[in-house]
Design a protein around this motif. Sequence first.
Motif, mmCIF file in Angstrom:
data_model
loop_
_atom_site.group_PDB
_atom_site.id
_atom_site.type_symbol
_atom_site.label_atom_id
_atom_site.label_comp_id
_atom_site.label_asym_id
_atom_site.label_seq_id
_atom_site.Cartn_x
_atom_site.Cartn_y
_atom_site.Cartn_z
ATOM 1 N N SER A 173 36.042 31.196 44.847
ATOM 2 C CA SER A 173 34.771 31.746 44.362
ATOM 3 C C SER A 173 34.766 31.918 42.846
ATOM 4 O O SER A 173 33.800 32.440 42.291
ATOM 5 N N LEU A 174 35.837 31.474 42.174
ATOM 6 C CA LEU A 174 35.796 31.404 40.706
ATOM 7 C C LEU A 174 35.260 30.043 40.258
ATOM 8 O O LEU A 174 34.994 29.830 39.082
ATOM 9 N N MET A 175 35.106 29.093 41.203
ATOM 10 C CA MET A 175 34.601 27.766 40.831
ATOM 11 C C MET A 175 33.096 27.836 40.590
ATOM 12 O O MET A 175 32.384 28.583 41.271
ATOM 13 N N GLN A 176 32.654 27.003 39.672
ATOM 14 C CA GLN A 176 31.209 26.879 39.490
ATOM 15 C C GLN A 176 30.637 26.187 40.733
ATOM 16 O O GLN A 176 31.269 25.250 41.251
ATOM 17 N N GLU A 184 36.472 30.391 50.601
ATOM 18 C CA GLU A 184 37.071 31.729 50.500
ATOM 19 C C GLU A 184 36.567 32.401 49.234
ATOM 20 O O GLU A 184 36.587 31.790 48.160
ATOM 21 N N ALA A 185 36.143 33.639 49.371
ATOM 22 C CA ALA A 185 35.577 34.333 48.211
ATOM 23 C C ALA A 185 36.206 35.710 48.056
ATOM 24 O O ALA A 185 36.496 36.380 49.047
ATOM 25 N N GLU A 191 31.258 37.436 41.764
ATOM 26 C CA GLU A 191 31.364 36.278 42.644
ATOM 27 C C GLU A 191 30.163 36.163 43.578
ATOM 28 O O GLU A 191 29.681 35.065 43.857
ATOM 29 N N ALA A 192 29.670 37.321 44.013
ATOM 30 C CA ALA A 192 28.520 37.304 44.924
ATOM 31 C C ALA A 192 27.304 36.657 44.262
ATOM 32 O O ALA A 192 26.458 36.074 44.944
ATOM 33 N N ALA A 200 35.867 49.419 47.795
ATOM 34 C CA ALA A 200 35.348 49.180 49.148
ATOM 35 C C ALA A 200 33.833 48.986 49.091
ATOM 36 O O ALA A 200 33.282 48.101 49.761
ATOM 37 N N GLN A 201 33.182 49.807 48.247
ATOM 38 C CA GLN A 201 31.721 49.707 48.162
ATOM 39 C C GLN A 201 31.288 48.345 47.618
ATOM 40 O O GLN A 201 30.340 47.735 48.112
ATOM 41 N N GLU A 202 32.030 47.872 46.612
ATOM 42 C CA GLU A 202 31.697 46.574 46.033
ATOM 43 C C GLU A 202 31.918 45.459 47.066
ATOM 44 O O GLU A 202 31.116 44.531 47.183
ATOM 45 N N ALA A 203 32.986 45.594 47.842
ATOM 46 C CA ALA A 203 33.264 44.587 48.873
ATOM 47 C C ALA A 203 32.150 44.578 49.916
ATOM 48 O O ALA A 203 31.676 43.505 50.328
#
Length: 386
Positions: free
Chosen positions: A73-76, A102-103, A109-110, A145-148
């Motif tokens: 998820s770091l890929m463009q 996989e992210a 990333e989202a 956890a909240q961000e996830a």
Amino acid sequence: MTTAPSATAFGVYVHWPFCLSKCPYCDFNSHVRHAAIDEPRFVQAFTAEIAAAAARVPGRTVSTIFFGGGTPSLMQPATVGAILDAIARHWAVAPDVEVTLEANPTSVEATRFRGYRAAGVNRVSLGVQALDDTALKELGRLHSAQEALAAVEVARTIFDRYSFDLIYARPRQTPDAWAIELKRAIAEAAEHLSLYQLTIEQETPFAVLHAAGKLVVPNEDAARALYDTTQEICTGAGLPAYEVSNHARPGAECRHNLVYWRAHEYAGVGPGAHGRLDVDGERYATATEKRPEAWLMRVESLGHGLVTDEVLTREQMADEFLLMGLRLAEGVDPARYARLAGRTLDPRRVAVLSAEGAVETTSGGRLRVTQSGFPVLDAVVADLAA
Ligand SMILES: C[S@@+](CC[C@H](N)C(=O)[O-])C[C@H]1O[C@@H](n2cnc3c(N)ncnc32)[C@H](O)[C@@H]1O
Ligand code: SF4
């Protein structure tokens, strides 16, 4: 019903080897780079490896594609799209192809999820790891956890299929605390969850801390109690284990991972990727150079990054078939084992393991490991393969 075995499944694994930081428990082939990654250069190299694999196994229909890492998820999104285009130029792609990425579940990333979907990704697997901020910090994660959970929410709105990973059997974790966390996770999970027991991998910072007595993980009995809690809660919630660490609603299994566990064929491209290719009646085990820059140079000079390309013996294929297949709740077909090995499974060993309650034969004649056999799976496989 579990996703039906397909004789023609063919997967492509694409490895993206970079992460923002290295988690102290992880021994995957992942590297941290402070300079920007030259993604167009990587696309060229992936394209060359895809062409090289397709020249060896032409005419396949790709049924699954998996972008794993590292942190894909770091890929463009354009990089993901270009790699998918290269795959489609060299093989036919099934209309219902499963394309997983996989992210890591951070907000940055989202924001790329919509782009991945437009590029052709139709399933994401999020590395949530824990729903407890203290545990996330201890695991060296960069998200709360909240961000996830916010990333899971974004995934839910964009993808029909998503999964997330949790690590349990963490330091000080009790079955009661795990039960609460797991139920919360299940409330957020649609169809699939990967639940891994924390493994202390050699040469990781966790291994050093563990050896020094500064990181204490649950002992065998405590880990077993956590495993039992996991099975009970997931089965009760309609997410039974279809593999040792993977749970899904029937029919929602990760089809790509089933390619590995059912010993089907797959190409692996990218640094440190493994493959299994069937060429002229032989099965080849392939692996590429692990270091990203060395892989790039190898591909740029040779047209592929392979450092291992070996024909498997019957014995190796048969052992691998057991090792992978017995991880699955559906078990293995003894007749396929006999065809691979040139001999049947030893009936005395099967009888002993059955009497011990570690394996059972289904009404359809498949051999599978029982719920109580799973915690000692390695020993069961070693016994049957010996
Ligand atoms: C390649 S990593 C996941 C991708 C992504 N970079 C992430 O961390 O979110 C695959 C999964 O393996 C699991 N894992 C990695 N190392 C582990 C370990 N030592 N013990 C248990 N699970 C582990 C984690 O749950 C992780 O999400
Ligand atoms: S767990 Fe994921 S983010 Fe952490 S180092 Fe491993 S691959 Fe990278």
